[in-house]
Scaffold this motif. Structure first.
Motif, PDB file in Angstrom:
ATOM      1  N   LEU A 148      -0.464  17.699  47.793  1.00 56.52           N
ATOM      2  CA  LEU A 148       0.018  16.619  48.637  1.00 56.52           C
ATOM      3  C   LEU A 148       1.538  16.572  48.554  1.00 56.52           C
ATOM      4  CD1 LEU A 148      -0.472  14.114  50.404  1.00 56.52           C
ATOM      5  CD2 LEU A 148      -0.809  12.789  48.308  1.00 56.52           C
ATOM      6  N   PHE A 149       2.193  16.661  49.711  1.00 55.84           N
ATOM      7  CA  PHE A 149       3.649  16.671  49.785  1.00 55.84           C
ATOM      8  C   PHE A 149       4.125  15.415  50.512  1.00 55.84           C
ATOM      9  CE2 PHE A 149       2.383  21.046  49.285  1.00 55.84           C
ATOM     10  CZ  PHE A 149       3.327  21.569  48.404  1.00 55.84           C
ATOM     11  N   LEU A 150       5.062  14.694  49.886  1.00 57.49           N
ATOM     12  CA  LEU A 150       5.524  13.418  50.411  1.00 57.49           C
ATOM     13  C   LEU A 150       7.048  13.415  50.461  1.00 57.49           C
ATOM     14  CD1 LEU A 150       3.311  11.214  48.045  1.00 57.49           C
ATOM     15  CD2 LEU A 150       2.706  11.954  50.343  1.00 57.49           C
ATOM     16  N   ASP A 151       7.602  13.081  51.618  1.00 56.51           N
ATOM     17  CA  ASP A 151       9.056  13.034  51.780  1.00 56.51           C
ATOM     18  C   ASP A 151       9.513  11.581  51.766  1.00 56.51           C
ATOM     19  OD1 ASP A 151      11.689  13.545  52.245  1.00 56.51           O
ATOM     20  OD2 ASP A 151      11.392  14.726  54.063  1.00 56.51           O
ATOM     21  N   GLU A 152      10.093  11.162  50.667  1.00 53.23           N
ATOM     22  CA  GLU A 152      10.578   9.789  50.458  1.00 53.23           C
ATOM     23  C   GLU A 152       9.502   8.745  50.796  1.00 53.23           C
ATOM     24  OE1 GLU A 152      14.581   8.787  51.561  1.00 53.23           O
ATOM     25  OE2 GLU A 152      15.075  10.892  51.895  1.00 53.23           O
TER      26      GLU A 152
END
Length: 255
Positions: A158-162
């Motif tokens: 899972l990749f989360l940007d800010e």
């Protein structure tokens, strides 16, 4: 390491240079660094949305380019910093978009379960475009968790940007506690861009500090969040203290 996501000498001119990184299930990694360091670009390269100019990025022993879009979507999900929709769907339909790579059997149950987990059930029936920025972030978190939901839990990368940028204090705490709990189960890896170093110190297992497209430091919070290191790469005068209730350093700007 076949069950990991691995970047080897990854480059994307002129933003990223010679990035090597291994992301394993059961870990929460925070990408930190000053503005323009390449954090969001690295996130896009690690997810396959941005083909690198050099080096490779592989998942379970296969390069991302070798995965079909549907198969890759069952193993990794991405929450961007801002997600604008061109259609005004109800919240539960936006969350259900995460189930697109899967057969639809049981999807309604999964959507409800994930909405409850992320605190989105009170938003049911409301139009997505009418929500506040923080409410939209919570809905997008529910969507990406629904995308990775297998056998009553999320599995994969899972990749989360800010993800905390528009959230109030309560929802920042709720989100990071939830992500930490889910990664501890051992089947989920979370890689998040975080600007708040104190949040990263409290919840991340590993911090990766970027500067001008290169990894200049990585390790646990105590190894990375040192005054000399932060002053060098951020250019700010800082002081390092201790959290009163946790074994974690905290960063303070000098007056």
């Amino acid at each position: 390491m076949s069950d990991c996501l691995q970047a080897a000498n990854l480059g994307y001119s002129p933003v990223l240079r010679n990035i090597s990184l291994t992301l394993a299930p059961g870990e929460l990694v925070a990408l930190i660094g000053p503005n323009g360091a390449g954090k969001s670009t690295l996130l896009r390269a690690l997810t396959g949305y941005l083909p690198p100019d050099s080096g490779t990025c592989s998942l379970k022993g296969k390069t991302l380019a070798e995965w079909s879009p549907q198969a890759l979507s069952r193993h990794r999900a991405v929450m961007r910093q801002q997600t604008q929709l061109g259609f005004d769907w109800p919240v539960e339909d936006v969350v259900a978009m995460g189930r697109a790579p899967w057969e639809q059997t049981g999807s309604h149950r999964i959507v409800r379960e994930v909405m409850a987990l992320t605190g989105c059930l009170p938003l049911s029936g409301r139009k997505y475009n009418a929500l506040s920025g923080g409410e939209q972030q919570r809905v997008q978190l529910a969507r990406v968790l629904a995308q990775l939901w297998v056998d009553d839990a999320p599995q994969g990368w899972l990749f989360l940007d800010e993800p905390t940028s528009a959230l109030d204090l309560y929802h920042q705490q709720h989100l990071l506690r939830l992500l930490k709990k889910l990664t501890r189960a051992g089947q989920l890896h979370v890689c998040a861009v975080l600007h708040d170093l104190n949040l990263a110190a409290l919840w991340a297992d590993r911090l990766v500090l970027l500067h001008q497209g290169e990894i200049v430091a990585q390790g646990n919070a105590r190894q990375v969040l040192q005054a000399q290191t932060l002053s060098r790469w951020y250019g700010a005068e800082v002081r390092i203290g201790e959290h009163p209730d946790a074994s974690a350093p905290q960063v303070f700007l000098a007056p």
